[in-house]
Design a protein around this motif. Structure first.
Motif, short mmCIF file in Angstrom:
data_model
loop_
_atom_site.label_atom_id
_atom_site.label_comp_id
_atom_site.label_asym_id
_atom_site.label_seq_id
_atom_site.Cartn_x
_atom_site.Cartn_y
_atom_site.Cartn_z
N MET A 138 1.21 -1.44 -0.06
CA MET A 138 -0.29 0.16 -0.01
C MET A 138 0.71 1.20 0.05
SD MET A 138 -3.53 1.15 2.68
CE MET A 138 -4.26 0.27 1.87
N ASP A 139 0.43 2.14 -1.11
CA ASP A 139 1.21 3.45 -1.04
C ASP A 139 0.98 4.46 -0.84
OD1 ASP A 139 -1.02 4.10 -3.23
OD2 ASP A 139 1.43 3.94 -4.33
N GLU A 140 1.07 6.04 -0.59
CA GLU A 140 0.76 7.06 0.02
C GLU A 140 -0.65 7.34 -1.13
OE1 GLU A 140 2.32 10.69 0.78
OE2 GLU A 140 3.64 9.86 2.78
N LYS A 141 -0.90 7.13 -2.06
CA LYS A 141 -1.77 7.46 -3.60
C LYS A 141 -2.91 6.85 -2.93
CE LYS A 141 -2.91 8.02 -8.26
NZ LYS A 141 -2.30 8.16 -9.34
N THR A 142 -3.08 5.40 -2.67
CA THR A 142 -3.69 4.79 -2.68
C THR A 142 -4.45 4.80 -1.17
OG1 THR A 142 -2.51 2.19 -3.07
CG2 THR A 142 -4.55 1.54 -1.90
N LEU A 143 -3.51 4.86 -1.00
CA LEU A 143 -3.95 5.86 0.64
C LEU A 143 -5.19 6.42 1.11
CD1 LEU A 143 -1.47 5.22 3.69
CD2 LEU A 143 -3.83 3.90 4.11
N LEU A 144 -4.90 7.53 0.37
CA LEU A 144 -6.01 9.02 -0.28
C LEU A 144 -6.83 8.17 -0.49
CD1 LEU A 144 -2.52 11.33 -0.67
CD2 LEU A 144 -4.50 11.14 1.79
N ASN A 145 -6.70 7.62 -1.74
CA ASN A 145 -7.81 7.24 -2.50
C ASN A 145 -9.13 6.17 -1.84
OD1 ASN A 145 -7.86 9.71 -4.66
ND2 ASN A 145 -5.63 7.74 -5.56
N ALA A 146 -8.82 5.68 -0.63
CA ALA A 146 -9.31 4.68 -0.02
C ALA A 146 -10.80 5.90 0.27
CB ALA A 146 -8.46 3.84 0.77
N SER A 147 -11.91 3.99 0.48
CA SER A 147 -13.10 4.66 1.19
C SER A 147 -12.73 5.14 2.23
CB SER A 147 -14.29 3.85 0.26
OG SER A 147 -13.98 2.75 1.27
N ASP A 148 -14.13 5.88 2.64
CA ASP A 148 -14.43 5.82 3.92
C ASP A 148 -14.45 4.77 5.00
OD1 ASP A 148 -14.20 8.82 3.92
OD2 ASP A 148 -15.91 9.20 4.01
N ASP A 149 -15.09 3.31 4.31
CA ASP A 149 -15.37 2.67 4.82
C ASP A 149 -14.41 1.70 5.14
OD1 ASP A 149 -18.09 3.00 4.07
OD2 ASP A 149 -18.46 1.50 2.43
N GLU A 150 -12.65 1.84 4.02
CA GLU A 150 -11.47 1.01 4.77
C GLU A 150 -11.14 2.28 5.76
OE1 GLU A 150 -10.04 -0.38 0.60
OE2 GLU A 150 -11.39 1.30 -0.06
N TYR A 151 -11.11 2.78 6.15
CA TYR A 151 -10.70 3.19 6.96
C TYR A 151 -10.04 2.72 8.48
CZ TYR A 151 -8.84 7.14 10.22
OH TYR A 151 -7.95 8.25 10.78
N MET A 152 -8.90 2.52 8.29
CA MET A 152 -8.20 1.46 9.47
C MET A 152 -8.23 0.58 9.57
SD MET A 152 -5.68 4.14 10.72
CE MET A 152 -5.75 5.08 9.17
N ASN A 153 -8.31 -0.16 8.43
CA ASN A 153 -8.60 -1.09 8.12
C ASN A 153 -7.32 -1.88 7.90
OD1 ASN A 153 -7.02 -0.96 5.61
ND2 ASN A 153 -8.65 -1.52 4.25
N ALA A 154 -7.32 -3.23 8.38
CA ALA A 154 -5.97 -3.72 8.91
C ALA A 154 -4.78 -3.81 8.01
CB ALA A 154 -5.47 -5.53 8.60
N GLU A 155 -4.68 -3.00 6.09
CA GLU A 155 -3.86 -3.22 5.86
C GLU A 155 -2.96 -1.56 5.66
OE1 GLU A 155 -3.27 -3.28 0.57
OE2 GLU A 155 -5.12 -3.38 1.68
N GLN A 156 -4.29 -0.30 6.38
CA GLN A 156 -3.91 1.26 6.43
C GLN A 156 -2.86 0.96 7.75
OE1 GLN A 156 -7.65 3.05 6.51
NE2 GLN A 156 -8.07 2.94 4.29
N LEU A 157 -3.34 0.12 8.86
CA LEU A 157 -2.88 -0.54 10.04
C LEU A 157 -1.12 -0.68 10.00
CD1 LEU A 157 -6.11 -1.15 12.60
CD2 LEU A 157 -4.69 1.19 12.88
N ALA A 158 -0.82 -1.83 9.52
CA ALA A 158 0.40 -1.87 8.25
C ALA A 158 0.65 -1.04 7.96
CB ALA A 158 0.00 -2.86 7.90
N PHE A 159 0.14 -0.10 7.04
CA PHE A 159 1.21 0.53 6.19
C PHE A 159 1.87 1.34 7.48
CE2 PHE A 159 1.44 5.33 5.33
CZ PHE A 159 2.38 4.92 3.75
N PHE A 160 1.38 1.80 8.13
CA PHE A 160 0.77 2.85 8.79
C PHE A 160 2.62 2.84 10.64
CE2 PHE A 160 -2.53 6.09 7.82
CZ PHE A 160 -1.57 7.14 7.75
N ASP A 161 1.92 1.12 10.91
CA ASP A 161 2.23 0.95 11.57
C ASP A 161 3.81 0.75 11.04
OD1 ASP A 161 3.55 -0.57 14.62
OD2 ASP A 161 3.31 -1.77 13.60
N LEU A 162 3.92 -0.02 9.64
CA LEU A 162 5.55 0.40 9.60
C LEU A 162 5.97 1.95 8.65
CD1 LEU A 162 7.98 -0.54 7.82
CD2 LEU A 162 6.56 -0.92 6.00
N ARG A 163 5.80 2.66 9.13
CA ARG A 163 5.88 4.05 8.66
C ARG A 163 6.70 4.83 10.13
NH1 ARG A 163 3.48 9.40 5.20
NH2 ARG A 163 4.59 7.34 4.01
#
Length: 132
Positions: A1-26
Motif C-alpha cells: 500500500m502507498d500514500e496514493k492508495t491510502l488517500l483514494n481509499a473509501s471511508d469504509d476502509e478507514y483504519m483497516n488491517a492494511e492501513q494499520l500495517a502501513f502506518f505501523d511500518l511508517r
C-alpha cells in the motif's frame, strides 16, 4: 500500500488491517530514523574539538543547538511508541478526545497525531487563553 492508495481509499476502509500495517511500518521507520539522527547529533557533539577561544565559543553554541534538536527528537520516541500501542489496541487513527477519525491526510503528515484537527485547534485555543 502507498500514500496514493491510502488517500483514494473509501471511508469504509478507514483504519483497516492494511492501513494499520502501513502506518505501523511508517512509525517503525520514523523511530529508527529518529534514533539514528539522535546518535549522529551525539557523535557530532562529542567529536568536535578546537583550541581557539572564538572557535570554541562557536562550537559550544552549535553544541547547545544540537542538544536542543536531539532533545526534541528524543521526545518524539515515546509519541511513536504510543501511536504503535494505539495500533495494537485498535484505537489508532481516531481522536483520543472525541473518538472521531483523525483522517489519512493528517496521519500521513503526522503519524503520531492523537487528535483530530478540530480537537487540536480547540485545545490550542484553550492553552493560549490560559497562557495570557
Amino acid at each position: 500500500m502507498d500514500e496514493k492508495t491510502l488517500l483514494n481509499a473509501s471511508d469504509d476502509e478507514y483504519m483497516n488491517a492494511e492501513q494499520l500495517a502501513f502506518f505501523d511500518l511508517r512509525l517503525q521507520q520514523l523511530r529508527q530514523e529518529t534514533l539514528q539522527e539522535i546518535e549522529a547529533l551525539r557523535a557530532e557533539i562529542s567529536q568536535a574539538r578546537v583550541s581557539d577561544v572564538s572557535d570554541r565559543a562557536t562550537l559550544e553554541e552549535e553544541a547547545i543547538i544540537a542538544i536542543r534538536i536531539a532533545d526534541r527528537k528524543r521526545q518524539l520516541i515515546p509519541k511513536i511508541d504510543a501511536a504503535r500501542h494505539r495500533i495494537r489496541m485498535g484505537d489508532y487513527g481516531y481522536c483520543t478526545q472525541t473518538g472521531e477519525p483523525i483522517g489519512i491526510q493528517r496521519l500521513l503528515l503526522r503519524p503520531t497525531a492523537e487528535f483530530s484537527t478540530d480537537a487540536k485547534t480547540i485545545n490550542e485555543k484553550k492553552e493560549s487563553h490560559y497562557d495570557h
